[in-house]
Motif scaffolding. Structure first.
Motif, short mmCIF file in Angstrom:
data_model
loop_
_atom_site.label_atom_id
_atom_site.label_comp_id
_atom_site.label_asym_id
_atom_site.label_seq_id
_atom_site.Cartn_x
_atom_site.Cartn_y
_atom_site.Cartn_z
N PHE A 1 0.97 -1.19 0.10
CA PHE A 1 0.02 0.00 0.13
C PHE A 1 0.94 1.21 -0.06
O PHE A 1 0.61 2.05 0.65
CB PHE A 1 -1.26 -0.08 1.29
N VAL A 2 1.88 1.27 -0.76
CA VAL A 2 2.78 2.42 -1.04
C VAL A 2 2.00 3.23 -1.95
O VAL A 2 2.02 2.99 -3.20
CB VAL A 2 4.23 2.12 -1.46
N PRO A 3 1.73 4.47 -1.32
CA PRO A 3 0.89 5.47 -2.29
C PRO A 3 1.91 6.13 -3.41
O PRO A 3 2.91 6.26 -3.09
CB PRO A 3 0.31 6.42 -1.44
N PRO A 4 1.29 6.47 -4.60
CA PRO A 4 2.09 7.13 -5.44
C PRO A 4 2.27 8.51 -4.97
O PRO A 4 1.48 9.21 -4.29
CB PRO A 4 1.34 7.13 -6.78
N THR A 5 3.57 9.37 -5.48
CA THR A 5 3.55 10.74 -5.22
C THR A 5 2.51 11.39 -6.17
O THR A 5 2.13 10.91 -6.97
CB THR A 5 4.84 11.36 -5.09
N THR A 6 2.54 12.95 -5.95
CA THR A 6 1.70 13.77 -7.12
C THR A 6 2.28 13.43 -8.54
O THR A 6 1.42 13.03 -9.47
CB THR A 6 1.86 15.05 -6.84
N GLU A 7 3.57 13.35 -8.70
CA GLU A 7 4.07 13.16 -9.99
C GLU A 7 3.98 11.72 -10.39
O GLU A 7 3.62 11.42 -11.81
CB GLU A 7 5.67 13.58 -10.10
N GLU A 8 4.16 10.78 -9.56
CA GLU A 8 3.95 9.31 -10.08
C GLU A 8 2.49 9.07 -10.55
O GLU A 8 2.14 8.43 -11.36
CB GLU A 8 4.44 8.44 -8.80
N PHE A 9 1.65 9.68 -9.56
CA PHE A 9 0.12 9.60 -9.93
C PHE A 9 -0.35 10.08 -11.40
O PHE A 9 -0.71 9.46 -12.13
CB PHE A 9 -0.82 10.13 -9.03
N LYS A 10 0.40 11.27 -11.70
CA LYS A 10 0.11 11.96 -12.83
C LYS A 10 0.69 11.08 -14.11
O LYS A 10 0.13 10.95 -15.19
CB LYS A 10 0.60 13.35 -13.06
N GLU A 11 1.83 10.64 -13.78
CA GLU A 11 2.50 9.51 -14.71
C GLU A 11 1.70 8.41 -15.04
O GLU A 11 1.39 7.91 -16.28
CB GLU A 11 3.86 9.30 -14.31
N ARG A 12 1.17 7.86 -13.88
CA ARG A 12 0.20 6.54 -14.15
C ARG A 12 -0.94 6.96 -15.13
O ARG A 12 -1.50 5.87 -15.54
CB ARG A 12 0.02 6.08 -12.80
N ARG A 13 -1.64 7.99 -14.58
CA ARG A 13 -2.67 8.44 -15.33
C ARG A 13 -2.73 8.91 -16.84
O ARG A 13 -3.67 9.27 -17.40
CB ARG A 13 -3.57 9.26 -14.44
#
Length: 412
Positions: free
Chosen positions: A165-177
């Motif tokens: 349950f390691v959450p993404p950071t802002t940039e990681e989330f943007k990259e994934r989406r």
């Protein structure tokens, strides 16, 4: 303008603004403060008492199974027709049966989890034998998960060392989406339908995906994807010295597969499906349901390497309530999880007393939520998508306008 993501007072006390816009103080107590408050008797492990719960859960599984197949089904459906109402009644009957069986299978899962933490008894060999047997029955690689889970406890809510349950950071989330530019990022939300589908996938396939691909764990650059799982003896999840035990875990899985093959050959596919496979799916669901909500909440913080301490990480968990099922079938794993992260060797039947003791030290830092857990699941799915923060303390944010969402830095 005050940043509503994080803030630091003029003293050494740090703060963060959670998803709901509330101020959360970073804990300043130590692990010694916590452990000193726990009564010595809480650490006492009773093998006979622990085994009695194993036998109780197995007895319930077997007796409910015999009652259902030998008495309840023949009595209720002996003269049932093939009309839609009867077929619907049969479906609801078997649905209820597998639901109940899944609860007691989850209870056994939790007891095996106790074994992995050596909270089951004073005897390591007994703990590992019971845990290996129970977890293998549910196709869980006992030692493999024991070792990765131990690392999770040693680095709870550490952004670069935690194991699940390691959450993404802002940039990681943007990259994934696949977001392009801040405009799209700040103005594109997820529909409730997307949240529903992702939640269904998490609940039904999350556990299998985690142990086979490490989907919510750390990423290991330069390591082939097929090696990042709980079955490969030389996976980056483990130390080289663990290889033998990973193989022993795999042996448990292979042994259970043989048992299931013999079950199919002797009793048929329907018996295997309704008595083991569907309860197994229920168990996987409950496992993800429980653990996700123990570590995910709008008020929970994550920490970078410079800010993290064991005490801060353990305090970033949350106790919840699950009615009769939680304490009586799931062995209090939901209601006493905060204590469990401070000291995992305390058996569950002593955890209530230990929890009361640490609350006096934790004070406002103790997290408890008695909201309906299904409601909490939806709120967390909508509101806890990634983390952000600028002082080493990171809080959950989202693109769904849930709480302060992505507009956090624009708040006055």
């Amino acid at each position: 303008m005050q940043s509503s993501t994080t803030a630091t007072s003029t003293s050494t006390q740090k703060y963060a603004i959670d998803t709901n816009g509330q101020v959360q103080k970073v804990p300043d107590f130590t692990i010694k403060d916590i452990l000193d408050a726990i009564p010595a008797k809480c650490y006492e492990r009773d093998l006979a008492k622990s085994l009695s719960y194993v036998f109780r859960d197995i007895f319930c599984l077997v007796s409910i199974g015999l009652f259902t197949h030998k008495l309840a089904y023949p009595l209720l459906f002996a003269s049932a027709g093939k009309t839609l109402p009867w077929q619907l009644a049969k479906f609801l009957f078997w649905f209820s049966y597998t639901y109940v069986q899944g609860l007691f299978c989850t209870g056994l899962w939790v007891l095996a989890h106790e074994c992995g933490h050596q909270a089951f008894s004073d005897y390591g060999a007994v703990n590992d034998f019971v845990g290996w047997t129970l977890h293998s029955y549910l196709l869980v690689p006992y030692f493999s998960w024991k070792y990765s889970h131990s690392k999770h406890h040693k680095a709870t809510n550490h952004l670069t060392r935690d194991m699940v349950f390691v959450p993404p950071t802002t940039e990681e989330f943007k990259e994934r989406r696949g977001f392009v530019g801040d405009m799209l990022y700040h103005h594109t939300g997820d529909s409730p339908l997307r949240t529903l589908l992702e939640t269904l996938f998490q609940q039904l396939a999350g556990w299998i995906t985690y142990i086979t691909t490490d989907i919510t764990g750390q990423k290991y650059e330069g390591v082939a994807a097929w090696k990042q799982n709980h079955f490969y003896p030389f996976s980056p999840l483990y130390e080289k010295k663990d290889a033998f035990y990973i193989l022993l875990s795999d042996l448990g899985i292979l042994t259970q597969c043989l048992v299931l093959k013999l079950w199919f050959d002797k009793f048929g596919g329907w018996s295997l499906f309704i008595n083991w496979f569907v309860p197994y799916i229920w168990t996987n669901h409950w496992l993800v349901f429980i653990t996700y909500l123990q570590h995910t909440d709008p008020t929970v913080a994550h920490y970078d390497a410079d800010e993290w301490t064991f005490a801060k990480g353990a305090a970033s968990t949350i106790d919840r309530q699950f009615g009769f099922i939680g304490p009586h079938i799931f062995h209090d794993i939901i209601e006493t999880h905060v204590l469990h992260h401070f000291c995992s060797r305390i058996p569950f039947y002593n955890a209530r007393e230990g929890s009361e003791a640490i609350k006096k030290v934790m004070g406002e830092h103790y997290r408890f939520n008695d909201e309906n857990m299904w409601v909490s699941l939806w709120k967390c799915a909508r509101g806890c998508q990634y983390v952000e923060g600028d002082n080493g303390v990171l809080m959950f944010r989202n693109v769904n306008n849930f709480g302060i969402g992505t507009n956090s830095k624009k708040q006055d």
